[in-house]
Design a protein around this motif. Structure first.
Motif, PDB file in Angstrom:
ATOM      1  N   HIS A 105      -4.296  -1.606 -13.371  1.00  0.00           N
ATOM      2  CA  HIS A 105      -4.840  -0.372 -12.903  1.00  0.00           C
ATOM      3  C   HIS A 105      -5.106   0.502 -14.104  1.00  0.00           C
ATOM      4  O   HIS A 105      -6.417   0.803 -14.331  1.00  0.00           O
ATOM      5  CB  HIS A 105      -4.226   0.103 -11.958  1.00  0.00           C
ATOM      6  CG  HIS A 105      -4.080  -0.682 -10.581  1.00  0.00           C
ATOM      7  ND1 HIS A 105      -4.778  -1.565 -10.235  1.00  0.00           N
ATOM      8  CD2 HIS A 105      -2.938  -0.911  -9.660  1.00  0.00           C
ATOM      9  CE1 HIS A 105      -4.531  -2.410  -9.151  1.00  0.00           C
ATOM     10  NE2 HIS A 105      -3.310  -1.603  -8.666  1.00  0.00           N
ATOM     11  N   TRP A 106      -4.103   0.595 -14.768  1.00  0.00           N
ATOM     12  CA  TRP A 106      -4.209   1.464 -15.993  1.00  0.00           C
ATOM     13  C   TRP A 106      -5.124   1.094 -17.116  1.00  0.00           C
ATOM     14  O   TRP A 106      -6.200   1.657 -17.544  1.00  0.00           O
ATOM     15  CB  TRP A 106      -2.840   1.881 -16.699  1.00  0.00           C
ATOM     16  CG  TRP A 106      -2.820   2.815 -17.757  1.00  0.00           C
ATOM     17  CD1 TRP A 106      -2.478   4.156 -17.663  1.00  0.00           C
ATOM     18  CD2 TRP A 106      -3.119   2.679 -19.271  1.00  0.00           C
ATOM     19  NE1 TRP A 106      -2.965   4.600 -19.073  1.00  0.00           N
ATOM     20  CE2 TRP A 106      -3.219   3.691 -19.857  1.00  0.00           C
ATOM     21  CE3 TRP A 106      -3.713   1.347 -19.798  1.00  0.00           C
ATOM     22  CZ2 TRP A 106      -3.432   3.719 -21.022  1.00  0.00           C
ATOM     23  CZ3 TRP A 106      -3.802   1.482 -21.291  1.00  0.00           C
ATOM     24  CH2 TRP A 106      -3.738   2.891 -21.899  1.00  0.00           C
TER      25      TRP A 106
ATOM     26  N   LEU B 254      -9.192   2.263  -6.674  1.00  0.00           N
ATOM     27  CA  LEU B 254      -7.726   1.799  -6.476  1.00  0.00           C
ATOM     28  C   LEU B 254      -7.631   1.536  -5.096  1.00  0.00           C
ATOM     29  O   LEU B 254      -6.681   0.749  -4.722  1.00  0.00           O
ATOM     30  CB  LEU B 254      -6.714   3.091  -6.750  1.00  0.00           C
ATOM     31  CG  LEU B 254      -6.473   3.475  -7.958  1.00  0.00           C
ATOM     32  CD1 LEU B 254      -5.680   4.557  -8.173  1.00  0.00           C
ATOM     33  CD2 LEU B 254      -5.739   2.312  -8.716  1.00  0.00           C
ATOM     34  N   LYS B 255      -8.437   2.035  -4.181  1.00  0.00           N
ATOM     35  CA  LYS B 255      -8.504   1.728  -2.714  1.00  0.00           C
ATOM     36  C   LYS B 255      -8.367   0.182  -2.391  1.00  0.00           C
ATOM     37  O   LYS B 255      -9.138  -0.437  -2.832  1.00  0.00           O
ATOM     38  CB  LYS B 255      -9.563   2.634  -1.947  1.00  0.00           C
ATOM     39  CG  LYS B 255      -9.299   2.870  -0.634  1.00  0.00           C
ATOM     40  CD  LYS B 255     -10.289   3.620  -0.063  1.00  0.00           C
ATOM     41  CE  LYS B 255      -9.479   4.303   1.465  1.00  0.00           C
ATOM     42  NZ  LYS B 255     -10.831   5.319   1.687  1.00  0.00           N
ATOM     43  N   GLY B 256      -7.357  -0.009  -1.794  1.00  0.00           N
ATOM     44  CA  GLY B 256      -7.110  -1.677  -1.260  1.00  0.00           C
ATOM     45  C   GLY B 256      -6.668  -2.351  -2.037  1.00  0.00           C
ATOM     46  O   GLY B 256      -6.173  -3.610  -2.171  1.00  0.00           O
ATOM     47  N   LYS B 257      -6.002  -1.904  -3.430  1.00  0.00           N
ATOM     48  CA  LYS B 257      -5.369  -2.509  -4.483  1.00  0.00           C
ATOM     49  C   LYS B 257      -4.163  -2.616  -4.213  1.00  0.00           C
ATOM     50  O   LYS B 257      -3.259  -1.537  -3.514  1.00  0.00           O
ATOM     51  CB  LYS B 257      -5.752  -2.063  -5.859  1.00  0.00           C
ATOM     52  CG  LYS B 257      -7.243  -2.194  -6.420  1.00  0.00           C
ATOM     53  CD  LYS B 257      -7.578  -3.477  -6.713  1.00  0.00           C
ATOM     54  CE  LYS B 257      -8.994  -3.736  -7.278  1.00  0.00           C
ATOM     55  NZ  LYS B 257      -9.911  -2.833  -7.451  1.00  0.00           N
ATOM     56  N   ASP B 258      -3.229  -3.404  -4.862  1.00  0.00           N
ATOM     57  CA  ASP B 258      -1.865  -3.479  -4.812  1.00  0.00           C
ATOM     58  C   ASP B 258      -1.048  -2.446  -5.670  1.00  0.00           C
ATOM     59  O   ASP B 258      -1.502  -2.494  -7.068  1.00  0.00           O
ATOM     60  CB  ASP B 258      -1.240  -5.022  -5.283  1.00  0.00           C
ATOM     61  CG  ASP B 258       0.170  -5.047  -5.017  1.00  0.00           C
ATOM     62  OD1 ASP B 258       0.859  -4.239  -4.833  1.00  0.00           O
ATOM     63  OD2 ASP B 258       0.636  -6.353  -5.148  1.00  0.00           O
ATOM     64  N   PRO B 259      -0.090  -1.582  -5.443  1.00  0.00           N
ATOM     65  CA  PRO B 259       0.456  -0.668  -6.527  1.00  0.00           C
ATOM     66  C   PRO B 259       1.106  -1.143  -7.086  1.00  0.00           C
ATOM     67  O   PRO B 259       1.405  -0.622  -8.261  1.00  0.00           O
ATOM     68  CB  PRO B 259       1.114   0.396  -5.405  1.00  0.00           C
ATOM     69  CG  PRO B 259       1.149  -0.450  -4.076  1.00  0.00           C
ATOM     70  CD  PRO B 259       0.144  -1.523  -3.890  1.00  0.00           C
ATOM     71  N   LEU B 260       1.751  -2.415  -7.082  1.00  0.00           N
ATOM     72  CA  LEU B 260       2.651  -2.791  -7.945  1.00  0.00           C
ATOM     73  C   LEU B 260       1.930  -3.417  -9.313  1.00  0.00           C
ATOM     74  O   LEU B 260       2.395  -3.629 -10.493  1.00  0.00           O
ATOM     75  CB  LEU B 260       3.195  -4.179  -7.546  1.00  0.00           C
ATOM     76  CG  LEU B 260       4.677  -3.657  -6.494  1.00  0.00           C
ATOM     77  CD1 LEU B 260       5.107  -4.832  -5.887  1.00  0.00           C
ATOM     78  CD2 LEU B 260       5.315  -2.678  -7.112  1.00  0.00           C
TER      79      LEU B 260
END
Length: 168
Positions: free
Chosen positions: A113-114, A102-108
């Motif tokens: 991601h899931w 997850l680090k550095g990825k866009d949270p939207l």
């Protein structure tokens, strides 16, 4: 680590809650540190976890909460990943996924991601990893709601009821 001010998240404007009527949603493409990082999208920077124990006579259990941090100060998502046991293992998986994926990825991009976590290296290992992925997913949805300025129930299709009975 602590969760800070959990009550910082405010509900969306409604007819009964005019206090928030002028609240503007955060811009997901907002520049962070505008002079240095022109046009850069928000990124996930880390995770903090907190554990506590409920000693109520009717609900003795451990709780594991997580705070998914972003590079925008004060903006984070809260998730819950309480396995009822094996807290250390779930905590380790939470930190592993955050540092290694997850680090550095866009949270939207929460659905991306899931899917990546669910189909990834650790995904088929049972309830420990499933609990960690669930907690991260909850935090990503909370973060999305904060970024867009709406409560999570709006993102999931709207309110089902005007009032709910709850206990604390």
């Amino acid at each position: 680590s602590t969760l800070g001010s959990v009550s910082r998240y405010t509900p969306a404007p409604s007819a009964t809650c005019c206090k928030y009527a002028n609240r503007q949603p955060r811009n997901p493409a907002k520049r962070v540190n505008s002079d240095r990082n022109e046009g850069r999208r928000m990124k996930i920077t880390g995770i903090e976890t907190i554990r506590f124990h409920s000693r109520h006579h009717n609900a003795r259990r451990n709780w594991l909460l997580l705070k998914l941090l972003t590079d925008e100060p004060g903006l984070y998502g809260i998730g819950e990943a309480s396995p009822l046991a094996l807290d250390n293992e779930v905590d380790s998986v939470l930190h592993w996924w955050t540092e290694n994926y997850l680090k550095g990825k866009d949270p939207l991009d929460s659905e991306v991601h899931w899917t990546a976590m669910h189909q990834g290296l650790l995904a088929r290992t049972g309830r420990i990893v499933s609990t960690a992925i669930s907690g991260i997913d909850i935090a990503l949805w909370d973060l999305r709601g904060k970024i867009l300025g709406v409560p999570v129930y709006t993102l999931l299709g709207g309110a089902r009821a005007k009032r709910l009975r709850v206990y604390a």
